[in-house]
Design a protein around this motif. Structure first.
Motif, PDB file in Angstrom:
ATOM      1  N   GLN A  76     -18.731  -5.300 -14.077  1.00 44.02           N
ATOM      2  CA  GLN A  76     -16.941  -6.051 -13.777  1.00 44.02           C
ATOM      3  C   GLN A  76     -16.666  -5.768 -15.363  1.00 44.02           C
ATOM      4  OE1 GLN A  76     -16.516  -9.779 -13.287  1.00 44.02           O
ATOM      5  NE2 GLN A  76     -14.389  -9.575 -12.592  1.00 44.02           N
ATOM      6  N   GLY A  77     -18.686  -6.607 -16.486  1.00 44.23           N
ATOM      7  CA  GLY A  77     -17.517  -6.970 -17.439  1.00 44.23           C
ATOM      8  C   GLY A  77     -17.646  -4.914 -18.292  1.00 44.23           C
TER       9      GLY A  77
ATOM     10  N   LYS B 255     -14.059  -3.067 -20.208  1.00 44.55           N
ATOM     11  CA  LYS B 255     -15.201  -3.242 -21.970  1.00 44.55           C
ATOM     12  C   LYS B 255     -13.538  -1.653 -21.486  1.00 44.55           C
ATOM     13  CE  LYS B 255     -18.262  -2.369 -24.975  1.00 44.55           C
ATOM     14  NZ  LYS B 255     -19.955  -1.716 -25.392  1.00 44.55           N
ATOM     15  N   LYS B 256     -14.601  -0.542 -21.059  1.00 40.70           N
ATOM     16  CA  LYS B 256     -13.279   0.430 -20.928  1.00 40.70           C
ATOM     17  C   LYS B 256     -12.129   0.175 -21.123  1.00 40.70           C
ATOM     18  CE  LYS B 256     -16.969   3.580 -18.744  1.00 40.70           C
ATOM     19  NZ  LYS B 256     -17.596   4.423 -17.227  1.00 40.70           N
ATOM     20  N   VAL B 257     -12.128  -0.281 -19.609  1.00 39.29           N
ATOM     21  CA  VAL B 257     -10.193  -0.542 -19.823  1.00 39.29           C
ATOM     22  C   VAL B 257      -9.378  -0.482 -21.033  1.00 39.29           C
ATOM     23  CG1 VAL B 257      -8.283  -1.688 -19.187  1.00 39.29           C
ATOM     24  CG2 VAL B 257     -10.187  -0.837 -17.580  1.00 39.29           C
ATOM     25  N   ALA B 258      -9.976  -2.084 -22.035  1.00 35.17           N
ATOM     26  CA  ALA B 258     -10.200  -2.470 -23.430  1.00 35.17           C
ATOM     27  C   ALA B 258      -9.964  -1.466 -24.449  1.00 35.17           C
ATOM     28  CB  ALA B 258     -11.369  -3.748 -23.377  1.00 35.17           C
ATOM     29  N   ASN B 259     -11.110  -0.846 -24.580  1.00 41.07           N
ATOM     30  CA  ASN B 259     -11.270   0.390 -25.686  1.00 41.07           C
ATOM     31  C   ASN B 259     -10.281   0.762 -25.504  1.00 41.07           C
ATOM     32  OD1 ASN B 259     -13.907  -1.022 -25.964  1.00 41.07           O
ATOM     33  ND2 ASN B 259     -15.010   0.334 -24.790  1.00 41.07           N
ATOM     34  N   ASN B 260      -9.782   1.869 -24.272  1.00 38.59           N
ATOM     35  CA  ASN B 260      -9.091   2.412 -24.388  1.00 38.59           C
ATOM     36  C   ASN B 260      -7.425   1.827 -24.618  1.00 38.59           C
ATOM     37  OD1 ASN B 260     -10.005   4.526 -23.767  1.00 38.59           O
ATOM     38  ND2 ASN B 260     -10.292   4.117 -21.275  1.00 38.59           N
TER      39      ASN B 260
ATOM     40  N   GLU C 157      -6.668 -11.870 -28.275  1.00 39.63           N
ATOM     41  CA  GLU C 157      -5.043 -12.821 -27.391  1.00 39.63           C
ATOM     42  C   GLU C 157      -4.419 -12.045 -26.601  1.00 39.63           C
ATOM     43  OE1 GLU C 157      -4.304 -16.203 -28.602  1.00 39.63           O
ATOM     44  OE2 GLU C 157      -2.709 -16.569 -26.649  1.00 39.63           O
ATOM     45  N   GLN C 158      -4.401 -11.067 -26.850  1.00 36.26           N
ATOM     46  CA  GLN C 158      -4.042  -9.985 -25.693  1.00 36.26           C
ATOM     47  C   GLN C 158      -4.893  -9.327 -24.766  1.00 36.26           C
ATOM     48  OE1 GLN C 158      -1.205  -6.462 -27.290  1.00 36.26           O
ATOM     49  NE2 GLN C 158      -1.646  -7.395 -29.612  1.00 36.26           N
ATOM     50  N   LEU C 159      -6.673  -9.885 -24.932  1.00 33.79           N
ATOM     51  CA  LEU C 159      -6.626  -9.015 -24.129  1.00 33.79           C
ATOM     52  C   LEU C 159      -7.378  -9.735 -22.882  1.00 33.79           C
ATOM     53  CD1 LEU C 159      -9.077  -7.438 -23.754  1.00 33.79           C
ATOM     54  CD2 LEU C 159     -11.363  -9.273 -24.074  1.00 33.79           C
ATOM     55  N   ALA C 160      -6.634 -11.567 -23.338  1.00 33.92           N
ATOM     56  CA  ALA C 160      -6.947 -12.742 -22.446  1.00 33.92           C
ATOM     57  C   ALA C 160      -6.033 -12.429 -22.015  1.00 33.92           C
ATOM     58  CB  ALA C 160      -7.066 -13.451 -23.400  1.00 33.92           C
ATOM     59  N   SER C 161      -4.345 -12.258 -22.361  1.00 35.85           N
ATOM     60  CA  SER C 161      -3.409 -12.358 -21.555  1.00 35.85           C
ATOM     61  C   SER C 161      -2.703 -11.211 -20.837  1.00 35.85           C
ATOM     62  CB  SER C 161      -1.929 -12.920 -22.980  1.00 35.85           C
ATOM     63  OG  SER C 161      -2.116 -11.683 -23.866  1.00 35.85           O
ATOM     64  N   LYS C 162      -3.278  -9.742 -21.818  1.00 35.31           N
ATOM     65  CA  LYS C 162      -2.929  -9.370 -20.400  1.00 35.31           C
ATOM     66  C   LYS C 162      -3.931  -8.282 -19.597  1.00 35.31           C
ATOM     67  CE  LYS C 162       0.936  -7.292 -24.033  1.00 35.31           C
ATOM     68  NZ  LYS C 162       1.043  -8.217 -24.910  1.00 35.31           N
ATOM     69  N   ILE C 163      -5.408  -8.060 -20.004  1.00 33.89           N
ATOM     70  CA  ILE C 163      -5.758  -7.579 -18.880  1.00 33.89           C
ATOM     71  C   ILE C 163      -6.964  -8.235 -18.878  1.00 33.89           C
ATOM     72  CG2 ILE C 163      -8.301  -6.575 -19.101  1.00 33.89           C
ATOM     73  CD1 ILE C 163      -6.730  -4.794 -21.168  1.00 33.89           C
ATOM     74  N   LEU C 164      -7.196 -10.146 -18.962  1.00 32.52           N
ATOM     75  CA  LEU C 164      -8.437 -10.736 -18.071  1.00 32.52           C
ATOM     76  C   LEU C 164      -7.415 -11.583 -17.460  1.00 32.52           C
ATOM     77  CD1 LEU C 164     -11.100 -11.056 -21.157  1.00 32.52           C
ATOM     78  CD2 LEU C 164     -10.839  -9.513 -19.143  1.00 32.52           C
ATOM     79  N   SER C 165      -6.131 -11.815 -17.520  1.00 32.67           N
ATOM     80  CA  SER C 165      -5.560 -12.511 -16.512  1.00 32.67           C
ATOM     81  C   SER C 165      -4.069 -11.948 -16.347  1.00 32.67           C
ATOM     82  CB  SER C 165      -5.032 -14.280 -17.779  1.00 32.67           C
ATOM     83  OG  SER C 165      -4.742 -14.326 -18.237  1.00 32.67           O
ATOM     84  N   ASN C 166      -3.475 -12.747 -15.343  1.00 32.23           N
ATOM     85  CA  ASN C 166      -1.781 -13.326 -14.466  1.00 32.23           C
ATOM     86  C   ASN C 166      -1.677 -14.271 -15.298  1.00 32.23           C
ATOM     87  OD1 ASN C 166       0.203 -13.261 -12.819  1.00 32.23           O
ATOM     88  ND2 ASN C 166      -1.020 -12.470 -11.471  1.00 32.23           N
TER      89      ASN C 166
ATOM     90  N   PHE D 224      -6.641  -0.958 -26.283  1.00 33.17           N
ATOM     91  CA  PHE D 224      -6.523  -1.345 -27.349  1.00 33.17           C
ATOM     92  C   PHE D 224      -6.870   0.254 -28.677  1.00 33.17           C
ATOM     93  CE2 PHE D 224      -4.811  -5.487 -26.757  1.00 33.17           C
ATOM     94  CZ  PHE D 224      -6.579  -6.085 -25.843  1.00 33.17           C
ATOM     95  N   GLY D 225      -7.535   0.608 -28.048  1.00 35.15           N
ATOM     96  CA  GLY D 225      -7.919   1.433 -29.288  1.00 35.15           C
ATOM     97  C   GLY D 225      -9.301   1.379 -30.516  1.00 35.15           C
ATOM     98  N   VAL D 226      -9.703   0.620 -29.854  1.00 31.81           N
ATOM     99  CA  VAL D 226     -10.953  -0.197 -30.860  1.00 31.81           C
ATOM    100  C   VAL D 226     -11.909   0.100 -30.197  1.00 31.81           C
ATOM    101  CG1 VAL D 226      -9.447  -1.575 -31.677  1.00 31.81           C
ATOM    102  CG2 VAL D 226     -10.969  -2.486 -29.926  1.00 31.81           C
ATOM    103  N   GLU D 227     -13.070  -0.700 -30.903  1.00 34.50           N
ATOM    104  CA  GLU D 227     -14.649  -0.440 -29.951  1.00 34.50           C
ATOM    105  C   GLU D 227     -15.027  -2.266 -29.804  1.00 34.50           C
ATOM    106  OE1 GLU D 227     -16.249   2.167 -28.463  1.00 34.50           O
ATOM    107  OE2 GLU D 227     -17.216   1.148 -27.494  1.00 34.50           O
ATOM    108  N   PHE D 228     -14.887  -2.444 -28.729  1.00 33.29           N
ATOM    109  CA  PHE D 228     -15.310  -3.588 -28.591  1.00 33.29           C
ATOM    110  C   PHE D 228     -17.146  -3.591 -28.145  1.00 33.29           C
ATOM    111  CE2 PHE D 228     -12.283  -6.814 -27.312  1.00 33.29           C
ATOM    112  CZ  PHE D 228     -10.798  -5.851 -27.042  1.00 33.29           C
TER     113      PHE D 228
END
Lengths: 80, 80
Positions: B17-18, B22-27, A56-65, B29-33
């Motif tokens: 892009q993906g 993924k790199k940004v999201a991993n950092n 949910e946070q990925l979608a709202s904070k990173i993937l969308s504006n 959230f501190g998790v591993e997608f």
């Protein structure tokens, strides 16, 4: 957990890409498309105890504006 | 007729892009997608006698690059 996230311009927000494609397609096919809207599509896979919260946070904070875009999350059922 | 078209990189074709997300999201959230794949999403509306043929050509010739991308067309059932 697998999920699909679709990000689209909010209603009323202009969609330059969709409009440009519509113009090209109308000319190319010699027909009138009523609508061509464009958006972004993501497939996510993650294992975590708070997986839905993270997605949910990925979608709202990173993937969308959140100001100009809406997002939709489709969770893949566990057994598929 | 309404249809949704999803365009994704073919298997084996890189998805910069993906990977970047993924790199940004991993950092962040501190998790591993395990996976983040990106693609394009379109909503189409057109009334025409050869509507499926036109939408198929729109997907293959205009919205995607047949060499590096796959596309999927989801037709909305008439009564919805």
């Amino acid at each position: 957990m697998k999920a699909t996230i679709i990000v689209k311009p909010k209603k009323g927000v202009s969609d330059p890409q969709g409009n440009a494609i519509k113009k090209v397609a109308n000319n190319y096919f010699g027909v009138e498309f009523s609508e061509i809207k464009s958006g972004k599509y993501f497939e996510i896979e993650i294992e975590h105890e708070n997986v839905k919260d993270i997605i949910e946070q990925l979608a709202s904070k990173i993937l969308s504006n959140e100001i100009i875009e809406d997002y939709e999350i489709i969770y893949e059922s566990r057994d598929s």
